[in-house]
Design a protein around this motif. Sequence first.
Motif, short mmCIF file in Angstrom:
data_model
loop_
_atom_site.label_atom_id
_atom_site.label_comp_id
_atom_site.label_asym_id
_atom_site.label_seq_id
_atom_site.Cartn_x
_atom_site.Cartn_y
_atom_site.Cartn_z
N ASP A 132 69.38 -33.06 -84.53
CA ASP A 132 70.47 -34.23 -85.40
C ASP A 132 71.09 -33.76 -85.63
O ASP A 132 71.65 -34.42 -86.64
CB ASP A 132 69.27 -35.87 -85.39
CG ASP A 132 71.01 -36.77 -85.80
OD1 ASP A 132 71.56 -36.59 -84.51
OD2 ASP A 132 71.05 -37.40 -86.42
N PRO A 133 72.06 -32.54 -85.22
CA PRO A 133 71.81 -32.52 -84.12
C PRO A 133 70.87 -31.11 -83.86
O PRO A 133 70.69 -30.24 -85.05
CB PRO A 133 73.38 -31.84 -83.29
CG PRO A 133 73.97 -31.53 -84.49
CD PRO A 133 73.30 -32.63 -85.72
N THR A 169 70.88 -41.74 -84.04
CA THR A 169 71.30 -41.04 -82.82
C THR A 169 69.50 -41.16 -82.02
O THR A 169 68.45 -40.86 -82.43
CB THR A 169 71.13 -40.03 -82.82
OG1 THR A 169 72.53 -39.10 -83.45
CG2 THR A 169 71.71 -38.88 -81.56
N ARG A 218 69.44 -36.84 -78.56
CA ARG A 218 68.59 -35.77 -79.48
C ARG A 218 67.83 -34.77 -78.25
O ARG A 218 68.15 -33.15 -78.20
CB ARG A 218 67.59 -36.06 -80.03
CG ARG A 218 68.47 -36.63 -81.61
CD ARG A 218 67.86 -36.92 -82.75
NE ARG A 218 67.11 -37.96 -82.17
CZ ARG A 218 65.86 -38.10 -82.17
NH1 ARG A 218 64.63 -37.34 -82.58
NH2 ARG A 218 65.19 -39.71 -82.00
N MET A 254 70.65 -33.41 -76.05
CA MET A 254 70.93 -31.72 -76.37
C MET A 254 70.18 -30.70 -77.38
O MET A 254 70.67 -29.24 -77.18
CB MET A 254 71.51 -32.84 -78.83
CG MET A 254 73.19 -33.08 -77.89
SD MET A 254 73.85 -33.87 -79.98
CE MET A 254 72.22 -34.77 -80.59
N SER A 288 70.62 -29.52 -90.42
CA SER A 288 71.60 -30.59 -89.42
C SER A 288 73.11 -32.08 -90.05
O SER A 288 73.19 -32.46 -89.84
CB SER A 288 70.27 -30.74 -88.85
OG SER A 288 69.92 -30.89 -87.40
N ILE A 323 77.15 -28.72 -77.07
CA ILE A 323 76.53 -29.86 -78.34
C ILE A 323 77.76 -30.19 -79.36
O ILE A 323 77.97 -31.39 -79.65
CB ILE A 323 75.07 -28.88 -79.74
CG1 ILE A 323 74.45 -28.14 -79.30
CG2 ILE A 323 75.24 -30.08 -80.47
CD1 ILE A 323 73.81 -28.95 -78.08
N ILE A 356 78.44 -34.23 -78.88
CA ILE A 356 78.88 -35.15 -79.68
C ILE A 356 80.17 -35.57 -80.11
O ILE A 356 80.03 -36.82 -80.45
CB ILE A 356 78.32 -34.03 -80.93
CG1 ILE A 356 77.05 -33.85 -81.49
CG2 ILE A 356 79.54 -34.99 -82.53
CD1 ILE A 356 77.50 -32.41 -83.38
#
Length: 311
Positions: A81-82, A119, A124, A127, A266, A299, A303
């Motif tokens: 995350d992420p 999230t 997730r 991603m 993350s 990513i 986001i």
Amino acid sequence: MTQEELLFGPTPWSFKSYTTFPNISDWILWPFTGSCSERWLKELQRKWAFGEVVAMVKEGYGGPAHVDAPKRVAIYGGAFDPPTNSHLTCAAEIVHSGCADEVWLVPCGPRPDKPKLKTPAIDRYCMCQIAVNTVFSPDFPVKVSDIDTGRQMAAFTYDLLCSLRERHPGVQFAFIIGSDWLQPGTNIAEWTSLNHDWKPGMPEESKVIVTGHKLLEEFEFLVVPRPGYDVARTEEDPSGLKAFGPRLSWMQMPEPMHLIEGNLSSTEIRKRTHHSWQVQQAVQGGKLSTIEGLVPPGIVSYIRRARFYVD
């Protein structure tokens, strides 16, 4: 004795010659004649699932069937995350080490015990897919599993690995942990899982049971060295891992390679993203420049479009 009897013993059916079928699957699925008992059919299916029938054909029935070693898959679980470049580096290094044939990233499902994990699991997972498919070549053996994505609550580690084992028979799974999990105050043997025998009316505290000992006995653990988290080694235990369980091993790079380590978390990405939204949005049109180069470009775009980590 016929060729099939060498592998299965005397059979209650008649086999059609394999040479008349171009594909092994055609041969297996050809309707048997005679009295085919359920027991023999199950035995054939079992041997097929574990590759023994394929091995038998490759050997030409000329001797004992050679069974290929099971595929070794390292399970890299986490919130992602992420997902960061460090996650991808770690996965790649496990492949390069030769300790596993494949690495599967497994983003966890919802975690009620982690209220900061806001999230959605599906995002997730997406991603992770973007990261893996834009950073690695198509044939590089790093993949993403959705086994935990659709759950109402993330699976406990033992339950997760048992589910994977049931879904992929014949695969040897290893769970990836960092050496930070082998420090004082942590004990894998005390890890818990859902009590599947629990029923309404039973004590709430019995909803979970300790299964760490079963986890350590049934599955391999691949330990990745983490900077600042050493494990004591002795003459009796040169690896330093025997004290933690019978199936732990270090991820070691073959000569002349050295492990490339990363400590980018993350958490730091989320903090920087939040800072970018709050401080730089009006000036730079929402560009998240503080995380450029730390996560794959896809990513960053994901986001930005989803406006993650604004709050």
